[in-house]
Design a protein around this motif. Structure first.
Motif, mmCIF file in Angstrom:
data_model
loop_
_atom_site.group_PDB
_atom_site.id
_atom_site.type_symbol
_atom_site.label_atom_id
_atom_site.label_comp_id
_atom_site.label_asym_id
_atom_site.label_seq_id
_atom_site.Cartn_x
_atom_site.Cartn_y
_atom_site.Cartn_z
ATOM 1 N N LEU A 1 -4.225 25.855 17.502
ATOM 2 C CA LEU A 1 -3.802 25.364 16.190
ATOM 3 C C LEU A 1 -3.017 24.077 16.382
ATOM 4 N N LEU A 2 -3.470 23.000 15.733
ATOM 5 C CA LEU A 2 -2.762 21.726 15.728
ATOM 6 C C LEU A 2 -2.190 21.511 14.337
ATOM 7 N N PHE A 3 -1.003 20.928 14.257
ATOM 8 C CA PHE A 3 -0.405 20.690 12.935
ATOM 9 C C PHE A 3 0.467 19.457 12.976
ATOM 10 N N ALA A 4 0.638 18.837 11.832
ATOM 11 C CA ALA A 4 1.506 17.663 11.717
ATOM 12 C C ALA A 4 1.735 17.342 10.256
ATOM 13 N N SER A 5 2.843 16.685 9.990
ATOM 14 C CA SER A 5 3.138 16.243 8.627
ATOM 15 C C SER A 5 2.253 15.100 8.189
ATOM 16 N N SER A 6 1.595 14.460 9.135
ATOM 17 C CA SER A 6 0.700 13.339 8.849
ATOM 18 C C SER A 6 -0.556 13.480 9.687
ATOM 19 N N ALA A 7 -1.693 13.143 9.103
ATOM 20 C CA ALA A 7 -2.949 13.148 9.851
ATOM 21 C C ALA A 7 -2.899 12.170 11.011
ATOM 22 N N ASP A 8 -2.128 11.097 10.874
ATOM 23 C CA ASP A 8 -2.006 10.126 11.955
ATOM 24 C C ASP A 8 -1.353 10.747 13.187
ATOM 25 N N ALA A 9 -0.392 11.641 12.975
ATOM 26 C CA ALA A 9 0.251 12.329 14.089
ATOM 27 C C ALA A 9 -0.681 13.375 14.689
ATOM 28 N N LEU A 10 -1.349 14.129 13.847
ATOM 29 C CA LEU A 10 -2.264 15.167 14.333
ATOM 30 C C LEU A 10 -3.375 14.559 15.185
ATOM 31 N N CYS B 1 -0.209 5.276 4.457
ATOM 32 C CA CYS B 1 -0.860 6.460 3.896
ATOM 33 C C CYS B 1 -1.823 7.053 4.917
ATOM 34 N N ASP B 2 -1.652 8.322 5.251
ATOM 35 C CA ASP B 2 -2.533 8.931 6.251
ATOM 36 C C ASP B 2 -3.880 9.315 5.664
ATOM 37 N N GLN B 3 -4.014 9.268 4.342
ATOM 38 C CA GLN B 3 -5.283 9.454 3.646
ATOM 39 C C GLN B 3 -5.534 8.220 2.778
ATOM 40 N N PRO B 4 -6.782 7.871 2.479
ATOM 41 C CA PRO B 4 -7.012 6.798 1.502
ATOM 42 C C PRO B 4 -6.271 7.095 0.200
ATOM 43 N N PHE B 5 -5.623 6.093 -0.358
ATOM 44 C CA PHE B 5 -4.800 6.320 -1.550
ATOM 45 C C PHE B 5 -4.950 5.136 -2.478
ATOM 46 N N GLY B 6 -5.348 5.401 -3.719
ATOM 47 C CA GLY B 6 -5.692 4.335 -4.640
ATOM 48 C C GLY B 6 -4.827 4.222 -5.870
ATOM 49 N N ASN B 7 -3.616 4.764 -5.851
ATOM 50 C CA ASN B 7 -2.703 4.615 -6.984
ATOM 51 C C ASN B 7 -1.941 3.303 -6.818
ATOM 52 N N ALA B 8 -2.273 2.318 -7.644
ATOM 53 C CA ALA B 8 -1.686 0.976 -7.514
ATOM 54 C C ALA B 8 -0.193 0.960 -7.787
ATOM 55 N N SER B 9 0.337 1.993 -8.428
ATOM 56 C CA SER B 9 1.774 2.040 -8.703
ATOM 57 C C SER B 9 2.602 2.197 -7.438
ATOM 58 N N ALA B 10 1.941 2.468 -6.304
ATOM 59 C CA ALA B 10 2.673 2.524 -5.041
ATOM 60 C C ALA B 10 3.312 1.178 -4.710
ATOM 61 N N VAL B 11 2.702 0.090 -5.173
ATOM 62 C CA VAL B 11 3.243 -1.242 -4.879
ATOM 63 C C VAL B 11 4.595 -1.451 -5.558
ATOM 64 N N ARG C 1 -7.032 1.736 10.584
ATOM 65 C CA ARG C 1 -7.381 2.765 11.562
ATOM 66 C C ARG C 1 -8.726 2.419 12.190
ATOM 67 N N PRO C 2 -8.802 1.319 12.941
ATOM 68 C CA PRO C 2 -10.099 0.813 13.412
ATOM 69 C C PRO C 2 -10.862 1.769 14.302
ATOM 70 N N LEU C 3 -10.166 2.573 15.095
ATOM 71 C CA LEU C 3 -10.878 3.455 16.019
ATOM 72 C C LEU C 3 -11.582 4.584 15.283
ATOM 73 N N ARG C 4 -10.984 5.023 14.147
ATOM 74 C CA ARG C 4 -11.583 6.124 13.411
ATOM 75 C C ARG C 4 -12.360 5.654 12.192
#
Length: 615
Positions: free
Chosen positions: A141-150, A317-327, A610-613
């Motif tokens: 079992l692998l786990f992390a708060s972010s997919a980038d860490a996992l 963002c560890d996942q694609p995220f399209g909410n422009a209000s993040a800016v 994330r060029p490698l992935r």
């Protein structure tokens, strides 16, 4: 951002030394959090004053967040010894995962690893403030708060999932439990994962329980609400140097005003404006600031700011995220960080708990059609409207037809009537090869599944339960927390205090939506607290004038053009659709079609980070 990462059921002397630190690096890249390697280096908690750990005799408990224990017998020891230590003792006495997780209140992510029995328990808080991703790799079992860490673990599989990409374009975010990776999932709010010797099961340890009967007086409810609001804001502020987002809406104004009252001094509040007609809400933020006497800080975001922020927003963002209000959220948090603020309070959750979204009133109107007898609808109303000679030229009949068409769609699919991808058509947007690996019905099926889990009887509460997951946990919370992470500050959400959530569940449907009047109780209870202009204000939010600026600002045009040009080569989106989108569509309606430009641009920007992935 801080967080957790680690594994269970894997040992490799060559690789595991330092593996926890390598996994944890993405969690600390923006705030320089302190790494706490645990259990012989096989798990890690990245703590920046925002967590608690305990380990001994083959048992590890790591918590990210500031959870408390409300059980009177445990609250004192939890303060004295730490929540993690008390949780470890409870686990030894009674290792029931559901009972254990239910003891925790507040925002948290939990990892409990028991090497003696080969058991692990993962969990996140009831509202999903703190995420946790997981993957089963063989029996590990692998786990992390972010997919980038996992992804840094050597057993991690990072093949992209076409369904995840499709769902992102559909929702403009990644709905949990899915991810953009084929073999990775995230825990749902209020859920736990139980791992035992290579096998996992996930299930809820908490569900929203609506009590719809009411029976308590308005005065009693109001007093309890105000007392709970004061407590929640005080608890969220803690001992940090704290500020508050202030958009000028009811929720952010309430939090800002209560922060002044709790602290007994003027609160630091932060607002973002836009020099674009129809988008700037700074006037309302100033009204709220003057009313409560806050130390107010303003910044007007420019198109150049947007160009500069886009790659960084995509990268955090560890996942694609399209909410422009993040800016604008990022520039707000960055402004606060420059002032030495370490924690920002957000008003997120008020709409989803007390009935504040415009679609609630709209769906209430559509629901009235369902109460018309079926025979009358089918035999009289619909034939008269749909077959009236020349009806397309009569505005009233056109509106009636549109009303009937939407009202005839079952919930929750009716909420997606105006979905942008649905309007374009999946086959017009995506390549045939990409669609061959996608279930285009999956997004609506996922919505229906979430909607169907609620035991609420009323329409408003069923919509609130859906939005607590889709709108709040999957969209608004990641927007604010990631923007704050990028700026190097912590985010906290007083409305999401467990006791406040339970209070809202006890309000009647009518106290949330009175006819078509949104958040009736909330506004009535705060009538003497908030300025009247804020009470009467129409909902707006931190909308970004991207489509407008895209027509006027050359660097923004270039960034969007370059991004979409590169996206063509990935075989996901049709090249002719991109050409049409950036040409005729954008010229016809910049605000409407600019949203899809943003969503696709941010997808490509995420790939680039994330060029490698992503290649």
């Amino acid at each position: 951002m801080s967080g957790l990462c680690g594994w269970m059921g894997w040992q490799d002397q060559e690789h595991d030394r330092g593996m926890a630190a390598r996994m944890a690096a993405p969690l600390a890249r923006f705030d320089g959090s302190t790494l706490c390697p645990l259990q012989g280096g096989r798990a890690a908690a990245v703590i920046a004053g925002a967590g608690d750990t305990w380990q001994g005799n083959g048992l590890l408990v790591a918590l990210w967040g500031h959870p408390t224990m409300l059980d009177a017998a445990l609250a004192g020891p939890a303060v004295a010894q730490g929540v993690a230590a008390v949780l470890a003792a409870q686990y030894r006495n009674q290792p029931d995962p559901q009972r254990l997780c239910a003891l925790l209140h507040g925002a948290f992510a939990l990892a409990l690893l028991d090497e003696r029995t080969g058991t692990a328990i993962l969990a996140i808080d009831r509202m999903g403030v703190h995420p946790l991703a997981w993957q089963l790799a063989g029996e590990a079992l692998l786990f992390a708060s972010s997919a980038d860490a996992l992804a840094r673990h050597p057993l991690a599989r990072t093949a992209l999932d076409p369904q995840g990409i499709y769902d992102y374009v559909y929702f403009h975010m990644m709905p949990s439990p899915g991810t953009v990776y084929r073999d990775q999932q995230r825990l749902l709010p209020g859920h736990l994962l139980h791992y035992r010797q290579g096998r996992v099961e996930t299930h809820p340890y908490w569900r929203m329980a609506f009590q719809e009967e009411g029976g308590r007086s308005f005065g009693e409810l109001r007093n309890e609400f105000l007392a709970q609001l004061k407590y929640s804001v005080g608890a969220a502020a803690g001992g940090a140097k704290v500020g508050a987002f202030l958009s000028g809406g009811t929720d952010s104004s309430t939090i800002a005003g209560m922060l002044c009252e709790v602290r007994g001094t003027p609160a630091d509040t932060y607002s973002i404006g836009f020099a674009a007609e129809g988008y700037d809400e700074m006037a309302y933020a100033r009204i709220a600031s003057r009313h409560f006497g806050t130390r107010h800080h303003e910044y007007y975001v420019t198109p150049d700011d947007v160009v500069q922020a886009i790659p960084h927003i995509a990268a955090v963002c560890d996942q694609p995220f399209g909410n422009a209000s993040a800016v604008p959220a990022f520039y707000c948090a960055q402004m606060a960080r420059q002032d030495g603020i370490t924690r920002m309070l957000g008003g997120d959750g008020g709409d989803e708990l007390f009935g504040g979204n415009e679609r609630y009133a709209k769906q209430h109107v559509f629901a009235r059609y369902e109460r018309v007898p079926a025979l009358l609808r089918k035999a009289l109303l619909e034939p008269a409207v749909f077959h009236f000679p020349g009806g397309e030229r009569v505005r009233l009949l056109r509106k009636a037809k549109s009303y009937i068409e939407q009202a005839s769609v079952d919930m929750p699919a009716r909420l997606e009537t105006y979905n942008l991808l649905g309007r374009y058509g999946a086959a017009q947007v995506f390549t045939a090869d990409f669609l061959a690996g996608v279930n285009v019905d999956a997004p609506l099926a996922g919505l229906a599944d979430t909607y169907g889990r609620s035991a609420a009887r009323s329409l408003i509460n069923r919509m609130l339960a859906l939005d607590l997951k889709i709108t709040l946990a999957d969209n608004d919370l990641p927007k604010v927390t990631k923007a704050c992470e990028l700026a190097g500050v912590e985010a906290a959400f007083p409305f999401l205090d467990d006791a406040m959530v339970a209070f809202s569940a006890g309000l009647t449907p009518q106290q949330k939506l009175n006819g078509t009047q949104l958040r009736w109780f909330f506004k009535a209870a705060l009538k003497d607290f908030l300025p009247p202009e804020i009470i009467a204000k129409q909902k707006h939010g931190f909308g970004l004038p991207f489509g407008v600026w895209l027509q006027q600002h050359a660097p923004l045009q270039q960034l969007a053009s370059d991004s979409l040009s590169d996206l063509k080569a990935r075989g996901i989106v049709r090249g002719d659709f991109i050409d049409q989108l950036t040409g005729r569509h954008l010229q016809e309606h910049a605000g409407y079609h600019g949203t899809m430009v943003w969503v696709l641009m941010m997808l490509e920007q995420w790939f680039r980070s994330r060029p490698l992935r992503g290649a």
